[in-house]
Design a protein around this motif. Structure first.
Motif, mmCIF file in Angstrom:
data_model
loop_
_atom_site.group_PDB
_atom_site.id
_atom_site.type_symbol
_atom_site.label_atom_id
_atom_site.label_comp_id
_atom_site.label_asym_id
_atom_site.label_seq_id
_atom_site.Cartn_x
_atom_site.Cartn_y
_atom_site.Cartn_z
ATOM 1 N N LEU A 1 0.816 -1.202 -0.029
ATOM 2 C CA LEU A 1 -0.062 0.072 0.014
ATOM 3 C C LEU A 1 0.740 1.285 -0.100
ATOM 4 C CD1 LEU A 1 -2.712 -1.237 2.636
ATOM 5 C CD2 LEU A 1 -3.075 -0.830 0.187
ATOM 6 N N SER A 2 1.797 1.303 0.939
ATOM 7 C CA SER A 2 3.030 2.420 0.761
ATOM 8 C C SER A 2 3.458 2.670 -0.301
ATOM 9 C CB SER A 2 3.850 2.204 1.903
ATOM 10 O OG SER A 2 4.665 1.131 1.475
ATOM 11 N N ILE A 3 3.880 1.451 -1.028
ATOM 12 C CA ILE A 3 4.497 1.683 -2.379
ATOM 13 C C ILE A 3 3.555 2.097 -3.402
ATOM 14 C CG2 ILE A 3 5.552 0.058 -4.137
ATOM 15 C CD1 ILE A 3 6.830 -1.440 -2.004
ATOM 16 N N GLU A 4 2.545 1.818 -3.361
ATOM 17 C CA GLU A 4 1.413 2.292 -4.392
ATOM 18 C C GLU A 4 1.409 3.745 -4.387
ATOM 19 O OE1 GLU A 4 -2.146 0.019 -3.919
ATOM 20 O OE2 GLU A 4 -1.451 -1.697 -5.303
ATOM 21 N N LEU A 5 1.217 4.031 -2.968
ATOM 22 C CA LEU A 5 1.023 5.666 -2.544
ATOM 23 C C LEU A 5 2.222 6.233 -3.349
ATOM 24 C CD1 LEU A 5 -0.433 5.464 0.949
ATOM 25 C CD2 LEU A 5 -1.671 6.302 -1.291
ATOM 26 N N GLN A 6 3.420 5.954 -2.923
ATOM 27 C CA GLN A 6 4.615 6.332 -3.302
ATOM 28 C C GLN A 6 4.722 6.548 -4.850
ATOM 29 O OE1 GLN A 6 7.851 4.438 -1.515
ATOM 30 N NE2 GLN A 6 7.221 5.250 0.467
ATOM 31 N N THR A 7 4.357 5.341 -5.467
ATOM 32 C CA THR A 7 4.365 5.313 -7.012
ATOM 33 C C THR A 7 3.313 6.688 -7.649
ATOM 34 O OG1 THR A 7 2.767 3.283 -6.754
ATOM 35 C CG2 THR A 7 5.214 2.897 -7.257
ATOM 36 N N ASN A 8 2.125 6.389 -6.946
ATOM 37 C CA ASN A 8 1.201 7.560 -7.419
ATOM 38 C C ASN A 8 1.904 8.854 -7.511
ATOM 39 O OD1 ASN A 8 -0.928 5.805 -8.176
ATOM 40 N ND2 ASN A 8 -1.603 5.436 -5.991
ATOM 41 N N GLU A 9 2.561 9.256 -6.337
ATOM 42 C CA GLU A 9 3.089 10.452 -5.963
ATOM 43 C C GLU A 9 4.127 10.757 -7.165
ATOM 44 O OE1 GLU A 9 4.302 10.532 -2.023
ATOM 45 O OE2 GLU A 9 2.215 10.768 -1.162
ATOM 46 N N VAL A 10 5.127 9.734 -7.238
ATOM 47 C CA VAL A 10 6.198 9.914 -8.068
ATOM 48 C C VAL A 10 5.592 9.940 -9.638
ATOM 49 C CG1 VAL A 10 7.988 8.596 -9.209
ATOM 50 C CG2 VAL A 10 7.701 8.392 -6.565
ATOM 51 N N ARG A 11 4.699 9.322 -9.777
ATOM 52 C CA ARG A 11 3.911 9.375 -11.204
ATOM 53 C C ARG A 11 3.304 10.870 -11.575
ATOM 54 N NH1 ARG A 11 0.561 5.723 -10.775
ATOM 55 N NH2 ARG A 11 1.667 3.951 -11.755
ATOM 56 N N ASN A 12 2.767 11.352 -10.548
ATOM 57 C CA ASN A 12 2.398 12.914 -10.695
ATOM 58 C C ASN A 12 3.503 13.778 -10.806
ATOM 59 O OD1 ASN A 12 -0.736 12.218 -10.441
ATOM 60 N ND2 ASN A 12 -0.332 11.789 -8.197
ATOM 61 N N ALA A 13 4.330 13.437 -10.008
ATOM 62 C CA ALA A 13 5.764 14.376 -9.963
ATOM 63 C C ALA A 13 6.419 14.432 -11.199
ATOM 64 C CB ALA A 13 6.596 14.041 -8.967
ATOM 65 N N VAL A 14 6.472 13.266 -11.959
ATOM 66 C CA VAL A 14 7.186 13.032 -13.088
ATOM 67 C C VAL A 14 6.209 13.561 -14.227
ATOM 68 C CG1 VAL A 14 7.659 11.239 -14.897
ATOM 69 C CG2 VAL A 14 8.342 10.797 -12.563
ATOM 70 N N GLU A 15 4.977 13.420 -14.413
ATOM 71 C CA GLU A 15 4.083 13.970 -15.182
ATOM 72 C C GLU A 15 4.291 15.502 -15.182
ATOM 73 O OE1 GLU A 15 0.372 12.655 -14.381
ATOM 74 O OE2 GLU A 15 0.691 10.714 -15.432
ATOM 75 N N GLU A 16 4.164 16.314 -14.113
ATOM 76 C CA GLU A 16 4.495 17.631 -13.948
ATOM 77 C C GLU A 16 5.727 18.082 -14.642
ATOM 78 O OE1 GLU A 16 3.713 18.564 -9.971
ATOM 79 O OE2 GLU A 16 1.594 18.235 -10.015
ATOM 80 N N LYS A 17 6.768 17.378 -14.113
ATOM 81 C CA LYS A 17 8.192 17.712 -14.545
ATOM 82 C C LYS A 17 8.231 17.589 -16.113
ATOM 83 C CE LYS A 17 10.828 16.670 -10.649
ATOM 84 N NZ LYS A 17 11.621 15.744 -9.866
ATOM 85 N N LEU A 18 7.665 16.599 -16.751
ATOM 86 C CA LEU A 18 7.594 16.403 -18.191
ATOM 87 C C LEU A 18 7.006 17.434 -18.790
ATOM 88 C CD1 LEU A 18 6.891 12.652 -18.250
ATOM 89 C CD2 LEU A 18 8.967 13.456 -19.195
ATOM 90 N N LYS A 19 5.978 17.878 -18.479
ATOM 91 C CA LYS A 19 5.084 19.133 -18.855
ATOM 92 C C LYS A 19 6.134 20.339 -18.869
ATOM 93 C CE LYS A 19 0.387 17.687 -17.689
ATOM 94 N NZ LYS A 19 -0.883 18.105 -16.904
ATOM 95 N N VAL A 20 6.763 20.432 -17.848
ATOM 96 C CA VAL A 20 7.501 21.682 -17.563
ATOM 97 C C VAL A 20 8.616 21.660 -18.680
ATOM 98 C CG1 VAL A 20 9.199 22.825 -16.157
ATOM 99 C CG2 VAL A 20 6.789 22.269 -15.397
ATOM 100 N N ALA A 21 9.418 20.381 -18.692
ATOM 101 C CA ALA A 21 10.628 20.124 -19.546
ATOM 102 C C ALA A 21 10.029 20.321 -20.953
ATOM 103 C CB ALA A 21 10.991 18.648 -19.524
ATOM 104 N N THR A 22 9.004 19.861 -21.522
ATOM 105 C CA THR A 22 8.413 20.069 -22.697
ATOM 106 C C THR A 22 8.483 21.418 -23.131
ATOM 107 O OG1 THR A 22 6.140 19.792 -22.169
ATOM 108 C CG2 THR A 22 7.172 17.723 -23.050
#
Length: 343
Positions: A179-200
């Motif tokens: 459960l903790s890993i799923e929460l962390q993966t969701n948080e990381v996924r959201n952060a990566v998507e935001e970073k990708l948008k900024v990077a584009t």
């Protein structure tokens, strides 16, 4: 099998009055005695010699030497053996001996049977003890195995219960971690998507800036290219003028060098001709001298050879004259002899 063999051996009589048959295993071949083939020879009778006289005693370095004279031999007769009295055996004595032998045989058989009975009783007691010991050992081992099996089952059940408890704890911890890993993966996924948008967005801006810079660079390069072409044309014109001047200078220098070489060659040729003529004259003089010397030596040698030939001819003429004179002498002598013989 062993008991039967013992019984058969006991039943046999030791005095051989009753010859009980032996079993085939107990029969043994009687030892064969070797026949004595040596012939008995009578030994000669012993003869006694009695010393009677001693003669000629002589002493020497080695000891004492003497002669002994023996008397005549005397025969001694051996003593005769006493005659043994003849023993008379009666039927009663034989019967008594047979009865005594029978009694001895019966007593021996009784003793043997008693010994066998005692041995058999001991064997039975030993077998009973062995059976009892085996039964007790089997019971003890069975009880020990049952105890071990009970302890093993108890230990196995306890071990299984411990494993089940550990598995439950492990599954609970795994679920929590998942459960903790799923929460962390969701948080990381959201952060990566935001970073990708900024990077584009940044990448698009950087691409626009790079295109602007490239355009400016192309314009500047075009300017530099035109300036370089003008400079190259100027340099080509300057180089062409310099090449023309160099060509004219080179032609002038070549003409000057040719004139110098011509003058120098004329002087050199005159000097070489003079040296060649002088050298030829010297060679002619040397050759003339050599030829003259050789001619003189040849004329001298020729004169010497002519003189030698003349001397040889003179010697030959002298010899021919001597031979002719000898022939004339011989012919005259022959003529004289012929005239003398004819007259």
């Amino acid at each position: 099998m062993l008991i039967n063999l013992v019984k058969d051996s006991v039943l046999q009589c030791f005095c051989h009055t009753c010859r009980a048959p032996l079993p085939p295993a107990a029969r043994r071949a009687a030892p064969i005695k070797k026949a004595k083939t040596k012939s008995r020879s009578k030994q000669p009778k012993k003869v006694k010699f009695i010393t009677t006289e001693i003669r000629c005693q002589e002493k020497s370095k080695g000891g004492l030497a003497y002669e002994v004279i023996l008397a005549e031999p005397v025969a001694v007769t051996p003593p005769k053996r006493p005659i043994s009295p003849s023993s008379k055996v009666s039927v009663e004595n034989i019967d008594e001996k047979l009865k005594a032998a029978e009694e001895r045989r019966l007593s021996i058989e009784a003793n043997k049977m008693a010994l066998l009975a005692a041995k058999m009783s001991k064997i039975e007691e030993a077998s009973k003890k062995k059976d009892e010991q085996a039964n007790t050992f089997i019971l003890q081992t069975r009880e020990a195995l049952e105890q071990k099996m009970e302890t093993h089952t108890e230990k196995r059940e306890a071990h299984l219960s411990d494993l089940k408890a550990k598995l439950k704890d492990h599954l609970e911890s795994v679920e929590k971690i998942r459960l903790s890993i799923e929460l962390q993966t969701n948080e990381v996924r959201n952060a990566v998507e935001e970073k990708l948008k900024v990077a584009t967005a940044q990448r698009d801006e950087n691409i626009k800036k790079m295109l602007d810079r490239l355009k400016e660079h192309e314009e500047q390069a075009q300017r530099v290219r035109t300036g370089m072409l003008e400079k190259v044309k100027q340099l080509e014109s300057q180089i062409q003028s310099k090449l023309e001047l160099a060509q004219t200078r080179r032609e002038q220098l070549e003409q000057e060098q040719l004139e110098k070489l011509r003058n120098h060659n004329k002087e050199k040729l005159a000097e070489v001709r003079k040296t060649i003529e002088n050298h030829a004259k010297e060679i002619e003089e040397k050759v003339g001298k050599c030829l003259q010397q050789r001619l003189e030596t040849a004329s001298q040698n020729r004169a010497k050879e002519i003189e030698k030939m003349r001397e040889n001819i003179q010697k030959h003429e002298r010899r021919a004259e001597m031979v002719r004179q000898n022939k004339e002498r011989l012919t005259s002598q022959n003529d004289e002899q012929q005239t003398a013989s004819s007259g």
